[in-house]
Design an enzyme around this catalytic site. Structure first.
Site, PDB file in Angstrom:
ATOM      1  N   CYS A 204       0.930  -1.165  -0.013  1.00 12.73           N
ATOM      2  CA  CYS A 204      -0.159  -0.071  -0.087  1.00 12.73           C
ATOM      3  C   CYS A 204       0.933   1.129  -0.177  1.00 12.73           C
ATOM      4  O   CYS A 204       2.004   1.129   0.861  1.00 12.73           O
ATOM      5  CB  CYS A 204      -0.894  -0.071   1.267  1.00 12.73           C
ATOM      6  SG  CYS A 204      -2.170   1.555   1.276  1.00 12.73           S
ATOM      7  N   CYS A 211      -0.911   1.055  10.236  1.00 14.21           N
ATOM      8  CA  CYS A 211      -0.953  -0.028   9.518  1.00 14.21           C
ATOM      9  C   CYS A 211       0.053  -0.778   9.172  1.00 14.21           C
ATOM     10  O   CYS A 211       1.137   0.072   8.605  1.00 14.21           O
ATOM     11  CB  CYS A 211      -1.963   0.510   8.442  1.00 14.21           C
ATOM     12  SG  CYS A 211      -2.196  -0.730   7.249  1.00 14.21           S
ATOM     13  N   SER A 286     -13.578   0.270   1.305  1.00 13.83           N
ATOM     14  CA  SER A 286     -12.820   1.215   1.974  1.00 13.83           C
ATOM     15  C   SER A 286     -11.815   2.088   1.414  1.00 13.83           C
ATOM     16  O   SER A 286     -11.296   1.721   0.245  1.00 13.83           O
ATOM     17  CB  SER A 286     -12.182   0.444   3.069  1.00 13.83           C
ATOM     18  OG  SER A 286     -11.684   1.123   3.951  1.00 13.83           O
ATOM     19  N   SER A 308     -12.198   5.332   6.150  1.00 16.35           N
ATOM     20  CA  SER A 308     -11.203   5.279   7.315  1.00 16.35           C
ATOM     21  C   SER A 308     -11.053   6.771   7.739  1.00 16.35           C
ATOM     22  O   SER A 308     -10.175   7.419   7.147  1.00 16.35           O
ATOM     23  CB  SER A 308      -9.911   4.668   6.824  1.00 16.35           C
ATOM     24  OG  SER A 308     -10.102   3.283   6.754  1.00 16.35           O
ATOM     25  N   ASN A 385      -4.959  -2.813  16.531  1.00 11.36           N
ATOM     26  CA  ASN A 385      -4.393  -4.340  16.760  1.00 11.36           C
ATOM     27  C   ASN A 385      -2.770  -3.911  16.646  1.00 11.36           C
ATOM     28  O   ASN A 385      -2.198  -3.482  15.441  1.00 11.36           O
ATOM     29  CB  ASN A 385      -4.516  -5.109  15.546  1.00 11.36           C
ATOM     30  CG  ASN A 385      -6.308  -5.540  15.612  1.00 11.36           C
ATOM     31  OD1 ASN A 385      -6.585  -5.828  16.539  1.00 11.36           O
ATOM     32  ND2 ASN A 385      -6.768  -4.984  14.714  1.00 11.36           N
TER      33      ASN A 385
END
Length: 454
Positions: A204, A211, A286, A308, A385
Site C-alpha cells: 500500500c 497500519c 474501503s 477510514s 491491533n
C-alpha cells in the site's frame, strides 16, 4: 505531390529495396502495388475474423499482461519463432478478468451461443462449483469444453498457506504468477455471517502510521481476476468449514480506490445475480479518502462505501494518515455530504481506529459528532491491533465504551468492533510483510510523543 508520385513510380520500377525507407508515402504505395501484382490473393478470412472488433474491445478491458485472444502471426519466420518460444499458458484468456458481457462476446467469438457463456459463468461463480479446471465443467457442450481447454485459464492465484487463529479467523496466503504474495482473511461470526476480506494491491502506498501493510510500500495493483479469485478461491476452500459467505469487504492489503478500475469491475462481478450473487450492500469498499475516486465510485457502483476517518482534526490526521495533506477533513466530508444527497437510503460507514492518547479523548468524541452532521452514516469504533514496530497502543475497552456512549447519546449509529485473528496477524491493519527496509515512519508531533513513548 506530382513529383512525389513520379518518384514513387520510379521506385516501383526497380529501386524499392534501396529507397523505400526514405519516404513513408512511397513505402505504403509501393508495398501495396507489389502485393497486388506479384502475390496470390489471400485466403478467405477464418470465421473468427468476423469478431475482430469484439476482440479489440475486450483487449482494452483486460490487464496489460493479458495475451491477445488468438495469438498468431503472419509477419514472417522471425515472428513465428518468437511466438513459439512463449509458453502456451501465457496465451490463454483469464476468465475471471472478464465481466459477463465480455465473457459472452468472447464465447461468441469462437462460434458458440451466448447460452454457453451463462452456463460457464454459473460454473465459475455459482452452484457451489467454483471451477478451477476444465475437468470441472460437467454438463457443457464437448466442443465448448475443448475450446476452453485450449484457450482459457481458470485460476489467477495459487494457494500458499492457510493460518487459523484461535477465534476461527483464517488468513489465506495466495501466490501470484509473478511470485508476489497477497493475504485474504475469512472471518466467521456466531450470528451466521461469514465475511471475506480481500486485498486490492500488493502492499500500500498510503503509509497510514498505524497500519502494518503501509510499511511495505506499494508493489503493484491487483488485476480484476486476482481480486475476484480471492473471494472464489476462499469459498472453494472454506465453505464446508465456516458456512456460506455473506459479506465481502475490500479492507485487506492496499488502498482500493487507488486501483479503482479493477475494484469496481471486481465488485460488479461479485454482485452479479447469476454468479457469486452477493448483495451490493454486503460488498463494502474501503478508502482512506481519495476524493476524486470516491466521487467516481459513488456514481458508478451500488456497493457500500467505508471511509477510514481515524481522527477529528487535520493536525492528527495529517500525521497518522498522510493522504489528509492532499484531501483534508473538510474536503472529504463536504464531498460526502454533496454526493450522498443523490443516493437514496445510502449510509457511508466511517471507520475509526482508536489509538490511546491520540484520538480517543472526550473532546474527540464531541468533535466527531460535529464532523458527521448532515452525512447519513454508521460509525465503527475499531480496536487497534498492535504489530511489530508500532508506536501506538490500543484504547482500553472501558474508554471505548465511554466514547461510544457519547456518540450514541447524540443519536449517532455506532458499533464497536473488537480484534479477530490478531494472534495470526490476520486482524485489521496487520496484513502483509514489509521488506528489509520498511517505509519510514513520520515524525511524531511534539504533543503526542508521550502518548507513543517517544
Amino acid at each position: 505531390m506530382e513529383m512525389s508520385c513520379l518518384w514513387t513510380r520510379r521506385l516501383l520500377l526497380g529501386a524499392n529495396s534501396v529507397l523505400l525507407v526514405k519516404h513513408p508515402t512511397a513505402i505504403a504505395f509501393s508495398s501495396f502495388s507489389v502485393t497486388r501484382s506479384i502475390l496470390p490473393p489471400p485466403p478467405p478470412p477464418p470465421l473468427i475474423s468476423l469478431f475482430s472488433s469484439s476482440r479489440r474491445s475486450l483487449s482494452t478491458t483486460t490487464s496489460a499482461c493479458s495475451p491477445p485472444l488468438h495469438p498468431h502471426s503472419d509477419n514472417g519466420n522471425d515472428a513465428v519463432n518468437a511466438a513459439a518460444a512463449i509458453p502456451l499458458e501465457s496465451h490463454k484468456m483469464l476468465l475471471k478478468g472478464m465481466s459477463y458481457t465480455e465473457l459472452e462476446k468472447w464465447v461468441q467469438s469462437y462460434g458458440f451461443r451466448p447460452g454457453q457463456a451463462m452456463m460457464l459463468w454459473k460454473r465459475l461463480y455459482g452452484s457451489g462449483i467454483w471451477a478451477h479446471h476444465v475437468d470441472e465443467l460437467q454438463g457443457l457442450n464437448k466442443d465448448f469444453v475443448k475450446m476452453l481447454g485450449e484457450h482459457a485459464k481458470f485460476k489467477a492465484l495459487s494457494l500458499e498457506n492457510i493460518l487459523t487463529a484461535s477465534d476461527g479467523t483464517r488468513k489465506i496466503l495466495f501466490r501470484l504468477d509473478d511470485g508476489l504474495v497477497i493475504e485474504t482473511v475469512v472471518i466467521p461470526c456466531d450470528r451466521g455471517r461469514t465475511t471475506v476480506c480481500v486485498s486490492s494491491q500488493v502492499g500500500c502506498a498510503m503509509n497510514c502510521q498505524f497500519c502494518f501493510t503501509g510499511r511495505m510500500g506499494l508493489k503493484r495493483h491487483l488485476s480484476t481476476a486476482e481480486i475476484v479469485e480471492q473471494a472464489v478461491f476462499a469459498q472453494r476452500l472454506l465453505t464446508n468449514e465456516v458456512g456460506p459467505f455473506t459479506n465481502v469487504v475490500f479492507m485487506g492489503m492496499g488502498e482500493p480506490l487507488q486501483n479503482i478500475d479493477s475494484v469496481i469491475k471486481a465488485a460488479d462481478i461479485m454482485v452479479h445475480d447469476q454468479g457469486l450473487h452477493f448483495s451490493p450492500r454486503k460488498v463494502t469498499v474501503s478508502t482512506s479518502g481519495l476524493v476524486p475516486q470516491l466521487k467516481r465510485f459513488l456514481h458508478e457502483s451500488n456497493c457500500a462505501l467505508a471511509v477510514s476517518l481515524n481522527a477529528t482534526t487535520d493536525e492528527v490526521r495529517n500525521w497518522i494518515m498522510p493522504i489528509n495533506r492532499k484531501y483534508d477533513l473538510g474536503m472529504l466530508l463536504q464531498t460526502l455530504r454533496e454526493e450522498l444527497v443523490l443516493k437514496n437510503s445510502y449510509k457511508v460507514l466511517f471507520e475509526y481506529v482508536m489509538l490511546e492518547g491520540v484520538n480517543d479523548s472526550v473532546d474527540d468524541a464531541y468533535r466527531l459528532i460535529d464532523l458527521v452532521q448532515g452525512i447519513p452514516c454508521k460509525i465503527n469504533l475499531i480496536q487497534f491491533n498492535p504489530h511489530c514496530g508500532s508506536l501506538f497502543r490500543p484504547t482500553s475497552t472501558e474508554k471505548m465504551i465511554e466514547f461510544r456512549n457519547i456518540l450514541a447519546e447524540a443519536k449517532c449509529l455506532v458499533f464497536m468492533r473488537y480484534s479477530k485473528g490478531d494472534d495470526q496477524m490476520a486482524a485489521c491493519g496487520q496484513l502483509g510483510k514489509p521488506g528489509a527496509i520498511p517505509t519510514p515512519l513520520i515524525r511524531v508531533p511534539e504533543q503526542f510523543k508521550l502518548a507513543v513513548n517517544v
